[in-house]
Design an enzyme around this catalytic site. Sequence first.
Site, PDB file in Angstrom:
ATOM      1  N   SER A  39       0.777  -1.246  -0.043  1.00  0.00           N
ATOM      2  CA  SER A  39       0.169   0.032   0.015  1.00  0.00           C
ATOM      3  C   SER A  39       0.840   1.207  -0.092  1.00  0.00           C
ATOM      4  CB  SER A  39      -0.991   0.111   1.353  1.00  0.00           C
ATOM      5  OG  SER A  39      -1.658  -0.899   1.325  1.00  0.00           O
ATOM      6  N   HIS A  70      -4.304   0.421  -4.673  1.00  0.00           N
ATOM      7  CA  HIS A  70      -3.730  -0.592  -5.308  1.00  0.00           C
ATOM      8  C   HIS A  70      -4.160  -0.757  -6.875  1.00  0.00           C
ATOM      9  CE1 HIS A  70      -2.140  -3.021  -2.162  1.00  0.00           C
ATOM     10  NE2 HIS A  70      -2.997  -2.632  -1.411  1.00  0.00           N
ATOM     11  N   TYR A  94      -9.296 -10.731   2.346  1.00  0.00           N
ATOM     12  CA  TYR A  94     -10.432 -10.148   2.895  1.00  0.00           C
ATOM     13  C   TYR A  94     -11.422  -9.614   1.766  1.00  0.00           C
ATOM     14  CZ  TYR A  94      -7.934  -5.595   2.268  1.00  0.00           C
ATOM     15  OH  TYR A  94      -6.999  -4.986   1.869  1.00  0.00           O
ATOM     16  N   ALA A 122       2.450  -2.981   4.331  1.00  0.00           N
ATOM     17  CA  ALA A 122       2.202  -2.018   5.367  1.00  0.00           C
ATOM     18  C   ALA A 122       1.883  -2.677   6.521  1.00  0.00           C
ATOM     19  CB  ALA A 122       1.075  -0.916   4.905  1.00  0.00           C
TER      20      ALA A 122
HETATM   21  N1  HPA Z   1      -3.445  -4.107  11.224  1.00  0.00           N
HETATM   22  C1  HPA Z   1      -3.497  -4.812  10.359  1.00  0.00           C
HETATM   23  N2  HPA Z   1      -2.991  -4.649   9.062  1.00  0.00           N
HETATM   24  C2  HPA Z   1      -2.484  -3.327   8.805  1.00  0.00           C
HETATM   25  C3  HPA Z   1      -2.238  -2.573   9.915  1.00  0.00           C
HETATM   26  C4  HPA Z   1      -2.761  -2.746  11.066  1.00  0.00           C
HETATM   27  O1  HPA Z   1      -2.602  -2.003  12.139  1.00  0.00           O
HETATM   28  N3  HPA Z   1      -1.717  -1.563   9.556  1.00  0.00           N
HETATM   29  C5  HPA Z   1      -1.498  -1.596   8.193  1.00  0.00           C
HETATM   30  N4  HPA Z   1      -2.272  -2.909   7.743  1.00  0.00           N
END
Ligand code: HPA
Length: 285
Positions: A39, A70, A94, A122
């Site tokens: 991301s 994306h 998801y 990320a």
């Molecule tokens: N949790 C899950 N996925 C993520 C997060 C988080 O805090 N930050 C970026 N992707």
Amino acid sequence: MYRKGDNDVMSYCEKLEAAKSFVNSKVKNFPKFVIVLGSGLANLLNEIEVETEISYREIPHMVLATVEGHVSRLIVGTLGGVRVACMQGRLHFYEGLKMEEVVFPFRVFGLCGADTFLLTNAAGGLHAEMEPGDLVLIKDHVNLMGTNPLVGKNYDSLGTRFPDMTHLYDPHLRELIAEVAKKLKVNLTEGVYFGLHGPSYETPSEIKMYRLLGADVVGMSTVPEAIALHHMGKKVAAISCVTNLAAGVSPKPLEHSEVLETAKKVQAVFCSLIKESIKVMDFRI
Ligand code: HPA
């Protein structure tokens, strides 16, 4: 696998073969290195001398990503003098996809001849001393997605039924990346990534539990990709960008916009780490 509109007599392997033939017709001599941009980490693309660009839309049987930040395409070109393929956009479990769909592009590019995959993502950081923008080299993962990309018929042509996962995140690649980080004076720690189903972020209690269980970072990608690639005998390294502190670690509620903003801020450092790492890998592996 069956999706509406598909020819349901085609097996997964036949679909992979069709996608591979298409990519092969567009990319002669598929690069050894594939970089997956998480991301908001698309800036690396500005540094690539582009040879070919393929929208996932064009590739037979490929499913498209729906998440903000994306765009789904493959960019083939030269980065710091090394030929690479860059995957911009990835598929997440998801999104309601099947695991085999999530890993489909990885399987395809693996079959096209790529050998070493550098995954970026990320992630949320689980330690109070972490700061948004920190980079974490993944040394291992815990799969909490509730399933596995290898569930279902095993295709022996792709890999074995029960693959060992002891050295999933290639120790040699990790060593090289850590060396490069040191040379560039980039602060890079090693950590364990917990892969979660999402799409809701975690509750503070969940985060507390994951920390007790050994998590350093959490996220919603990477794990299926790494498993499928390792199943195929590919080399995998992965780096998380801590875009936020996980729920409850800081009192602030989480927002996807914060994830994208932090990723943007750290892009320059992240890009130089990836570029230099690829150069060193090209020379040393
Ligand atoms: N949790 C899950 N996925 C993520 C997060 C988080 O805090 N930050 C970026 N992707």
